[in-house]
Design a protein around this motif. Structure first.
Motif, mmCIF file in Angstrom:
data_model
loop_
_atom_site.group_PDB
_atom_site.id
_atom_site.type_symbol
_atom_site.label_atom_id
_atom_site.label_comp_id
_atom_site.label_asym_id
_atom_site.label_seq_id
_atom_site.Cartn_x
_atom_site.Cartn_y
_atom_site.Cartn_z
ATOM 1 N N GLY A 177 0.818 -1.210 0.000
ATOM 2 C CA GLY A 177 0.000 0.000 0.000
ATOM 3 C C GLY A 177 0.853 1.263 0.000
ATOM 4 N N PRO A 178 0.195 2.441 -0.016
ATOM 5 C CA PRO A 178 0.913 3.726 -0.036
ATOM 6 C C PRO A 178 1.853 3.914 1.154
ATOM 7 C CG PRO A 178 -1.435 4.057 -0.454
ATOM 8 C CD PRO A 178 -1.255 2.624 -0.086
ATOM 9 N N ASP A 179 1.492 3.335 2.319
ATOM 10 C CA ASP A 179 2.347 3.466 3.501
ATOM 11 C C ASP A 179 3.724 2.853 3.253
ATOM 12 O OD1 ASP A 179 1.007 0.981 3.306
ATOM 13 O OD2 ASP A 179 1.313 0.551 5.437
ATOM 14 N N LEU A 180 3.761 1.652 2.672
ATOM 15 C CA LEU A 180 5.039 0.985 2.399
ATOM 16 C C LEU A 180 5.799 1.650 1.252
ATOM 17 C CD1 LEU A 180 4.065 -2.788 2.814
ATOM 18 C CD2 LEU A 180 5.315 -1.334 4.414
ATOM 19 N N VAL A 181 5.047 2.173 0.285
ATOM 20 C CA VAL A 181 5.681 2.883 -0.836
ATOM 21 C C VAL A 181 6.443 4.090 -0.299
ATOM 22 C CG1 VAL A 181 5.253 4.216 -2.953
ATOM 23 C CG2 VAL A 181 3.992 2.087 -2.539
ATOM 24 N N GLU A 182 5.850 4.809 0.633
ATOM 25 C CA GLU A 182 6.501 5.988 1.236
ATOM 26 C C GLU A 182 7.745 5.595 2.021
ATOM 27 O OE1 GLU A 182 6.088 9.269 0.778
ATOM 28 O OE2 GLU A 182 4.670 8.569 -0.759
ATOM 29 N N VAL A 183 7.685 4.481 2.726
ATOM 30 C CA VAL A 183 8.849 4.017 3.499
ATOM 31 C C VAL A 183 10.010 3.696 2.559
ATOM 32 C CG1 VAL A 183 9.733 2.208 5.033
ATOM 33 C CG2 VAL A 183 7.458 3.149 5.430
ATOM 34 N N VAL A 184 9.714 3.003 1.455
ATOM 35 C CA VAL A 184 10.771 2.664 0.491
ATOM 36 C C VAL A 184 11.374 3.940 -0.092
ATOM 37 C CG1 VAL A 184 11.261 1.587 -1.755
ATOM 38 C CG2 VAL A 184 9.849 0.381 -0.076
ATOM 39 N N THR A 213 10.965 -5.752 -10.842
ATOM 40 C CA THR A 213 10.113 -4.567 -10.790
ATOM 41 C C THR A 213 10.576 -3.711 -9.624
ATOM 42 O OG1 THR A 213 8.263 -5.820 -11.683
ATOM 43 C CG2 THR A 213 7.711 -3.760 -10.577
ATOM 44 N N ARG A 214 10.920 -2.454 -9.880
ATOM 45 C CA ARG A 214 11.453 -1.573 -8.822
ATOM 46 C C ARG A 214 10.354 -0.790 -8.098
ATOM 47 N NH1 ARG A 214 15.479 -4.699 -9.616
ATOM 48 N NH2 ARG A 214 16.953 -4.163 -11.231
ATOM 49 N N ASP A 215 9.205 -0.632 -8.732
ATOM 50 C CA ASP A 215 8.099 0.144 -8.163
ATOM 51 C C ASP A 215 7.449 -0.652 -7.031
ATOM 52 O OD1 ASP A 215 5.789 1.527 -7.561
ATOM 53 O OD2 ASP A 215 5.041 1.597 -9.618
ATOM 54 N N PRO A 216 7.577 -0.191 -5.770
ATOM 55 C CA PRO A 216 7.035 -0.965 -4.641
ATOM 56 C C PRO A 216 5.518 -1.145 -4.686
ATOM 57 C CG PRO A 216 7.885 1.155 -3.893
ATOM 58 C CD PRO A 216 8.247 1.030 -5.331
ATOM 59 N N SER A 217 4.811 -0.238 -5.357
ATOM 60 C CA SER A 217 3.345 -0.358 -5.415
ATOM 61 C C SER A 217 2.895 -1.525 -6.300
ATOM 62 C CB SER A 217 2.714 0.947 -5.932
ATOM 63 O OG SER A 217 3.056 1.157 -7.288
ATOM 64 N N ARG A 218 3.808 -2.063 -7.071
ATOM 65 C CA ARG A 218 3.496 -3.193 -7.954
ATOM 66 C C ARG A 218 4.071 -4.509 -7.423
ATOM 67 N NH1 ARG A 218 1.529 -1.489 -12.872
ATOM 68 N NH2 ARG A 218 2.187 -3.416 -13.907
ATOM 69 N N LEU A 219 4.466 -4.492 -6.144
ATOM 70 C CA LEU A 219 5.066 -5.676 -5.529
ATOM 71 C C LEU A 219 4.211 -6.148 -4.347
ATOM 72 C CD1 LEU A 219 8.782 -4.473 -5.507
ATOM 73 C CD2 LEU A 219 7.757 -6.156 -7.041
ATOM 74 N N PRO A 220 4.321 -7.421 -3.981
ATOM 75 C CA PRO A 220 3.548 -7.936 -2.843
ATOM 76 C C PRO A 220 3.922 -7.239 -1.535
ATOM 77 C CG PRO A 220 4.419 -9.748 -4.147
ATOM 78 C CD PRO A 220 5.069 -8.493 -4.653
ATOM 79 N N ARG A 221 2.924 -6.994 -0.720
ATOM 80 C CA ARG A 221 3.118 -6.326 0.571
ATOM 81 C C ARG A 221 4.163 -7.064 1.414
ATOM 82 N NH1 ARG A 221 0.432 -2.597 3.112
ATOM 83 N NH2 ARG A 221 0.690 -2.390 5.354
ATOM 84 N N GLU A 222 4.033 -8.365 1.512
ATOM 85 C CA GLU A 222 4.956 -9.172 2.330
ATOM 86 C C GLU A 222 6.395 -9.043 1.829
ATOM 87 O OE1 GLU A 222 5.534 -13.903 3.379
ATOM 88 O OE2 GLU A 222 3.592 -13.212 2.632
ATOM 89 N N PHE A 223 6.574 -9.033 0.513
ATOM 90 C CA PHE A 223 7.911 -8.905 -0.074
ATOM 91 C C PHE A 223 8.524 -7.548 0.268
ATOM 92 C CE2 PHE A 223 10.665 -7.506 -3.544
ATOM 93 C CZ PHE A 223 11.565 -8.558 -3.631
ATOM 94 N N VAL A 224 7.733 -6.471 0.140
ATOM 95 C CA VAL A 224 8.229 -5.113 0.410
ATOM 96 C C VAL A 224 8.561 -4.955 1.894
ATOM 97 C CG1 VAL A 224 7.646 -2.652 0.337
ATOM 98 C CG2 VAL A 224 7.023 -4.135 -1.579
ATOM 99 N N GLU A 225 7.725 -5.507 2.761
ATOM 100 C CA GLU A 225 7.999 -5.422 4.213
ATOM 101 C C GLU A 225 9.338 -6.079 4.563
ATOM 102 O OE1 GLU A 225 4.499 -7.299 5.796
ATOM 103 O OE2 GLU A 225 3.413 -5.387 5.997
ATOM 104 N N LYS A 226 9.582 -7.235 3.975
ATOM 105 C CA LYS A 226 10.835 -7.961 4.209
ATOM 106 C C LYS A 226 12.035 -7.155 3.692
ATOM 107 C CE LYS A 226 12.622 -12.483 3.039
ATOM 108 N NZ LYS A 226 12.326 -13.755 2.372
ATOM 109 N N ALA A 227 11.883 -6.536 2.506
ATOM 110 C CA ALA A 227 12.964 -5.728 1.931
ATOM 111 C C ALA A 227 13.253 -4.501 2.804
ATOM 112 C CB ALA A 227 12.588 -5.303 0.511
#
Length: 193
Positions: free
Chosen positions: A138-145, A172-186
């Motif tokens: 979601g937007p929250d994780l996109v902002e963190v990245v 894919t570098r755009d966090p909004s197009r990636l799974p939430r769980e994957f982005v959280e781990k990254a």
């Protein structure tokens, strides 16, 4: 001299013998012609059913239906167009597609070189609803990245590395197009550095 003796001995005329001889000569040609007609009939009616079975309809509106294909058949441009139109419209589906493709064929496999039956299996999974359900970041994780990578060369390089195929990503570098769980781990890994 031959004809009169033969005609006299067998009690028929020269013309009758020639007609019978011609019939015998035509017989092999007629047999070959019948074989040709039968082969042509078989190719038009029976052969296509051996290589193409019932048609299935793609779930997305506006897309053409895709015929089931024979094992080892080459993918057609129309099938590629349909698959990519579908996955480009859905980032979660694109994630699953890219990961499956990488796991089956590696990083460098060209879409046209992948067997048509692989695409057909993917489409069948989408149609049946058995494809993995992915919740995107979601937007929250996109902002963190963004906050972790903006102006930080080390984190930017790390983000690029973490999103590579080899690290479990999809390139894919755009966090909004990636799974939430994957982005959280990254994010956790970038913060730990």
């Amino acid at each position: 001299q031959f004809w009169p003796k033969l005609a006299h001995r067998h009690h028929f005329h020269k013309s009758t013998l020639m007609v019978r001889t011609c019939r015998i000569r035509l017989l092999p040609m007629l047999n070959l012609t019948m074989l040709g007609l039968l082969a042509n009939f078989w190719m038009q009616t029976c052969a296509p059913q051996l290589f193409v079975s019932q048609r299935c309809v793609l779930p997305s509106p506006g897309l053409r239906s895709a015929a089931h294909v024979a094992r080892g058949a080459q993918v057609t441009p129309d099938m590629l167009k349909d698959v990519f139109a579908m996955i480009d419209a859905d980032p979660a589906l694109q994630w699953v597609f890219k990961r499956r493709k990488f796991e089956a064929f590696g990083k460098r496999a060209m879409p046209k070189d992948i067997p048509a039956e692989w695409y057909e299996t993917f489409l069948r999974d989408v149609e049946s609803g058995s494809i993995e359900q992915i919740e995107l970041a979601g937007p929250d994780l996109v902002e963190v990245v963004k906050s972790l990578t903006t102006g930080n060369q080390v984190n930017t390089e790390m983000w690029h590395s973490l999103t590579s195929f080899e690290e479990g990503g999809s390139q894919t570098r755009d966090p909004s197009r990636l799974p939430r769980e994957f982005v959280e781990k990254a994010i956790t890994e970038m913060r730990d550095e």
